[in-house]
Design a protein around this motif. Structure first.
Motif, mmCIF file in Angstrom:
data_model
loop_
_atom_site.group_PDB
_atom_site.id
_atom_site.type_symbol
_atom_site.label_atom_id
_atom_site.label_comp_id
_atom_site.label_asym_id
_atom_site.label_seq_id
_atom_site.Cartn_x
_atom_site.Cartn_y
_atom_site.Cartn_z
ATOM 1 N N ILE A 117 -43.942 -2.328 26.594
ATOM 2 C CA ILE A 117 -42.457 -1.486 26.362
ATOM 3 C C ILE A 117 -42.771 -0.203 26.439
ATOM 4 C CG2 ILE A 117 -41.199 -1.181 24.433
ATOM 5 C CD1 ILE A 117 -41.913 -3.910 23.253
ATOM 6 N N GLN A 173 -42.147 1.207 29.825
ATOM 7 C CA GLN A 173 -40.867 1.462 30.329
ATOM 8 C C GLN A 173 -40.216 2.567 29.728
ATOM 9 O OE1 GLN A 173 -39.170 -2.332 28.754
ATOM 10 N NE2 GLN A 173 -40.260 -3.661 30.041
ATOM 11 N N THR A 192 -40.425 3.704 26.385
ATOM 12 C CA THR A 192 -40.127 3.696 25.054
ATOM 13 C C THR A 192 -41.125 4.567 24.301
ATOM 14 O OG1 THR A 192 -38.846 1.621 25.252
ATOM 15 C CG2 THR A 192 -39.746 2.226 22.924
ATOM 16 N N ALA A 250 -41.454 3.442 18.346
ATOM 17 C CA ALA A 250 -40.425 2.391 18.561
ATOM 18 C C ALA A 250 -41.081 1.083 19.201
ATOM 19 C CB ALA A 250 -39.667 3.059 19.390
ATOM 20 N N ALA A 251 -42.136 1.232 20.080
ATOM 21 C CA ALA A 251 -42.655 0.247 20.750
ATOM 22 C C ALA A 251 -43.031 -0.784 19.761
ATOM 23 C CB ALA A 251 -43.457 0.474 21.800
ATOM 24 N N ILE A 293 -40.547 -2.485 17.674
ATOM 25 C CA ILE A 293 -39.868 -3.844 18.528
ATOM 26 C C ILE A 293 -40.771 -4.884 18.338
ATOM 27 C CG2 ILE A 293 -39.435 -4.330 20.771
ATOM 28 C CD1 ILE A 293 -38.449 -1.359 21.206
#
Length: 112
Positions: free
Chosen positions: A69, A72, A74, A78-79, A82
């Motif tokens: 993540i 990508q 992020t 935040a990852a 998630i």
């Protein structure tokens, strides 16, 4: 085995876990990335009797999901959220499926 989960400690020979350096190498990342995951409470390293940080295979799988993540674009914080939310969703779906199977079983038994 003498692993003591309550204190997050383990004996070096009793549990298959990787040092921080080896874990980072296996993930193709840095030790700082693993520390950041710990700071955001995604994974907490186990401590060996020598005080060294060690990571289990399960923790490495979680870290790998977070790394995908982050790769990508992020942010790490935040990852971590998630990955945690995805795990909670999977657990909730598993529990729901178990309750549905139990209810269907009870209904079919009552109907017979």
């Amino acid at each position: 085995m003498t692993a003591d989960d309550s204190f997050g400690r383990l004996d070096d020979d009793d549990y298959p876990a990787y040092t921080m350096g080896r874990a980072a190498e296996m993930l193709g990342t840095t030790q700082g990335f693993l520390r950041a995951l710990g700071e955001h409470r995604l994974i907490t390293p186990l401590r060996s009797t020598g005080g060294h940080r060690r990571y289990s295979r399960y923790q490495l799988r979680i870290a790998a999901r977070a790394r995908e993540i982050v790769d990508q674009g992020t942010p790490i914080e935040a990852a971590c959220r998630i990955v945690i939310l995805a795990d909670q969703l999977e657990e909730a779906q598993r529990i729901n499926a178990e309750y549905r199977r139990a209810a269907e079983s009870a209904n079919s038994t009552a109907a017979a």
